[in-house]
Design an enzyme around this catalytic site. Structure first.
Site, PDB file in Angstrom:
ATOM      1  N   ARG A   1      34.777  53.104  45.327  1.00 46.97           N
ATOM      2  CA  ARG A   1      36.370  52.389  44.802  1.00 46.97           C
ATOM      3  C   ARG A   1      36.648  52.133  43.395  1.00 46.97           C
ATOM      4  O   ARG A   1      36.279  52.638  42.630  1.00 46.97           O
ATOM      5  CB  ARG A   1      36.044  51.019  45.381  1.00 46.97           C
ATOM      6  CG  ARG A   1      35.529  50.677  46.474  1.00 46.97           C
ATOM      7  CD  ARG A   1      35.651  49.515  47.073  1.00 46.97           C
ATOM      8  NE  ARG A   1      35.361  48.415  46.201  1.00 46.97           N
ATOM      9  CZ  ARG A   1      35.317  47.544  45.843  1.00 46.97           C
ATOM     10  NH1 ARG A   1      35.693  46.383  46.776  1.00 46.97           N
ATOM     11  NH2 ARG A   1      34.927  46.663  45.183  1.00 46.97           N
TER      12      ARG A   1
ATOM     13  N   ARG B   1      36.682  45.354  33.021  1.00 47.14           N
ATOM     14  CA  ARG B   1      36.132  44.097  33.713  1.00 47.14           C
ATOM     15  C   ARG B   1      35.556  43.272  33.286  1.00 47.14           C
ATOM     16  O   ARG B   1      35.864  42.259  33.228  1.00 47.14           O
ATOM     17  CB  ARG B   1      36.407  44.543  35.704  1.00 47.14           C
ATOM     18  CG  ARG B   1      37.159  45.691  35.940  1.00 47.14           C
ATOM     19  CD  ARG B   1      36.640  45.264  37.869  1.00 47.14           C
ATOM     20  NE  ARG B   1      36.459  43.808  38.190  1.00 47.14           N
ATOM     21  CZ  ARG B   1      35.085  44.460  39.470  1.00 47.14           C
ATOM     22  NH1 ARG B   1      34.451  45.892  40.000  1.00 47.14           N
ATOM     23  NH2 ARG B   1      35.302  43.241  40.303  1.00 47.14           N
TER      24      ARG B   1
END
Length: 210
Positions: A156, A167
């Site tokens: 993903r 992130r």
């Protein structure tokens, strides 16, 4: 008990939220689900959120907290709730306090960053049936092929190495300062994740009940 869950991406917050929810019989409230429900229901704050989103704007903190106050007034949250995904910043936490939302404990799930990177970048998913694998801990029988349906496994976008690093950087910059904020209020509890989900869950529940 009103709980905020903190933890870097990949620390296992979602899994532990499910455990706490079941053990304490309280709902998990995520920002996204809460916003969608308020918009669908057409509440006062839901309409304000829809107007902001339709205009391409971010939904302001006061609207989010207004929706949150409506949500925690519902019957299933009368014994407490778990907030997952809000607050994300110190200003949001300050706004939460200013609007009178009572928080009892703030639980940080701590997992070493190298472990998190390995967890996320090693994850593989089947877009056809939704099965999830890991190249180390749950490898498929045939590399790159789903055991269940025989289709190709993919990485993903959120699990791409550069995305994982980004992130984590965002978490450290924006969300990690919440630890000091709630430590100063005497509400922060840190639980270090262990190798097994059950082991971590035992530590989490012991910390909450202490």
């Amino acid at each position: 008990m009103n709980i905020i869950l903190l933890g870097a991406p990949g620390a296992g917050k979602g899994t532990q939220a499910e455990v706490i929810c079941k053990e304490l019989n309280i709902p998990t409230i995520s920002t996204g689900n809460m916003l969608r429900a308020a918009v669908k229901a057409g509440t006062e704050y839901g309409l304000k959120a829809k107007a902001a989103m339709d205009a391409g704007d971010l939904v302001s903190d006061d609207i989010v907290i207004g929706i949150l106050k409506d949500r925690i007034a519902e019957p299933d949250a009368q014994n407490g709730f778990i907030l997952d995904g809000f607050p994300r910043t110190v200003p949001q936490a300050e706004a939460l306090d200013a609007m009178g939302v009572q928080i009892d404990k703030v639980l940080e799930l701590y997992v070493d960053e190298e472990v998190i990177k390995s967890r996320l970048t090693g994850r593989r998913v089947c877009l056809d049936c939704g099965a999830t694998y890991h190249v180390v801990s749950k490898a498929p029988k045939t590399e790159g092929i789903c055991d269940a349906c025989g289709k190709e496994l993919v990485i993903r976008k959120d699990d791409q190495p550069e995305t994982v690093i980004s992130r984590l950087e965002t978490y450290h910059k924006s969300t990690a300062p919440l630890k000091d904020y709630y430590q100063a209020q005497g509400k922060l509890i840190t639980v270090e994740g262990v190798d097994t989900v059950d082991g971590t869950s035992e530590l989490v529940m012991a910390a909450l009940k202490a």
